[in-house]
Every structure is written in C-alpha cells, then in structure tokens.
Design an enzyme around this catalytic site. Structure first.
Site, PDB file in Angstrom:
ATOM      1  N   ALA A  68       0.843  -1.197   0.000  1.00  0.00           N
ATOM      2  CA  ALA A  68       0.000   0.000   0.000  1.00  0.00           C
ATOM      3  C   ALA A  68       0.875   1.242   0.000  1.00  0.00           C
ATOM      4  O   ALA A  68       2.022   1.215   0.460  1.00  0.00           O
ATOM      5  CB  ALA A  68      -0.906  -0.004   1.231  1.00  0.00           C
ATOM      6  N   ASP A  69       0.314   2.311  -0.515  1.00  0.00           N
ATOM      7  CA  ASP A  69       0.969   3.616  -0.467  1.00  0.00           C
ATOM      8  C   ASP A  69      -0.119   4.642  -0.158  1.00  0.00           C
ATOM      9  O   ASP A  69      -1.133   4.695  -0.858  1.00  0.00           O
ATOM     10  CB  ASP A  69       1.659   3.923  -1.797  1.00  0.00           C
ATOM     11  CG  ASP A  69       2.635   5.074  -1.681  1.00  0.00           C
ATOM     12  OD1 ASP A  69       3.318   5.177  -0.638  1.00  0.00           O
ATOM     13  OD2 ASP A  69       2.723   5.878  -2.617  1.00  0.00           O
ATOM     14  N   THR A  70       0.083   5.423   0.899  1.00  0.00           N
ATOM     15  CA  THR A  70      -0.940   6.351   1.380  1.00  0.00           C
ATOM     16  C   THR A  70      -0.415   7.778   1.380  1.00  0.00           C
ATOM     17  O   THR A  70       0.728   8.019   1.761  1.00  0.00           O
ATOM     18  CB  THR A  70      -1.371   5.969   2.818  1.00  0.00           C
ATOM     19  OG1 THR A  70      -1.866   4.628   2.810  1.00  0.00           O
ATOM     20  CG2 THR A  70      -2.446   6.897   3.348  1.00  0.00           C
TER      21      THR A  70
END
Length: 197
Positions: free
Chosen positions: A69-71
């Site tokens: 994931a990348d937030t």
C-alpha cells in the site's frame, strides 16, 4: 493456509493486518524507490507505487500473496506525504487546520501462485478540527506527526484533532481493511478462515 506477505515496514499496517489475520503473515519491506511522476493523478500515482512495492518484494518469493500500500493526504490538489522534520509537520498541520482533506491509499494484492494482481485505490474524507498555533506545536513536539502522511496519526494522539471521518477509518491509518478483505475474497482467501484465528 496461504502465505501472506506484507510489503511494508509500517507498524500501523502490521497492526491493522494483524487485526484481520492474526500473526499469520510475514513482513518483507520493499526497497522500491518512488519516482516522481507529476503527470499522473494522485490516485493513479499511489496505485503505481503500491504495484512497484509489491513487485519488488515478489522478487524474493516464489509463492504467497503480497499486500502493499501507499498512502498520502490530498489537500487542494497538493499531495502531502510524510514530513521528515518538525517544521515540515507544523507547516502541513497549519494547511489542514480546520479543513477537509482526503486520505488516499493505493492498494495492491499480488497472488504469486495464480499470477493475479489486483490494484485499487481507497479514499477517505477527513475533517480536522481548528487548532491554535500552540496546540499544533504541542502535537508536533510529541513526535507523532513525523513520518505520517499529512503529519497526523488518526489512531494515536492525532485522534483528538479529527472532527469527522467519512469512509474507511482504517484507510486513514494506512490500510483500507474493507477493500483489502474484498480483494482477498476475489483471490479465494477469507479472513474468516479458522487458520487465521
């Protein structure tokens, strides 16, 4: 039981994944470098980064399911990443002070056994309460805002700064659990499986 691999060193993501499947996963942080790609919409960029992280970790495994994931926080068309020093955290918090913004996560689940890769994004609207400069500085002094997208931690002391959240709360922490559960289902993995107890 399928082997699950979390492609992240984030303690928050580890804890969130633990809520879903217990300790039944490996952690293998990605060494993927996030290249700037200003021509992409933020959601697309975050998905690209999550794909890059998953594929980087995939080089080290022959089977299993990789979750990456990348937030980031989006405000007024600007992507607010993770501040590395207190002054930057203070600057970010002043921008978000008393305002609505979006937390967006690019999520990739890569099944090495079936060669299926599913990537999606999740958005959560967040309203930050109004703070005076002293409150902002006091929060920054806790050290919590450092290395957090948008300089706040919804699951920590930063919770008292959040007036309202619309959407997946866990996305605001860094891993959209509802969407992750649905993607895992598509790959034939149920978080309700007894082996995850």
């Amino acid at each position: 039981m399928r082997r699950i691999i979390l492609a992240s060193a984030s303690p928050r993501r580890k804890e969130l994944l633990r809520q879903l499947i217990g300790d039944n996963f490996l952690v293998s942080p990605s060494s993927y470098e996030e290249p700037p790609q200003p021509d992409l919409a933020p959601e697309e960029l975050l998905i690209r980064h999550s794909i890059g992280k998953a594929r980087d970790v995939a080089k080290h495994f022959s089977s299993g399911i990789i979750i990456s994931a990348d937030t980031s926080v989006l405000y007024n068309g600007e992507v607010l990443g993770k501040p590395n020093f207190p002054e930057k955290a203070e600057e970010m918090l002043k921008k978000l002070n008393g305002r609505k913004f979006r937390v967006v996560t690019g999520l990739t689940v890569l099944d090495l056994d079936s060669a299926q890769e599913i990537s999606e994004s999740e958005s959560t609207d967040v309203w930050m309460s109004e703070m005076d400069d002293e409150q902002i500085l006091a929060y920054v002094r806790t050290g919590e805002p450092l290395d957090k997208a948008g300089a706040f931690a919804a699951q920590g002391k930063g919770a008292v700064l959040i007036e309202r959240i619309e959407g997946d709360f866990f996305n605001a922490v860094g891993l959209p659990l509802f969407r992750l559960g649905k993607i895992l289902e598509k790959l034939g993995v149920s978080v309700f499986d007894e082996s995850f107890s």
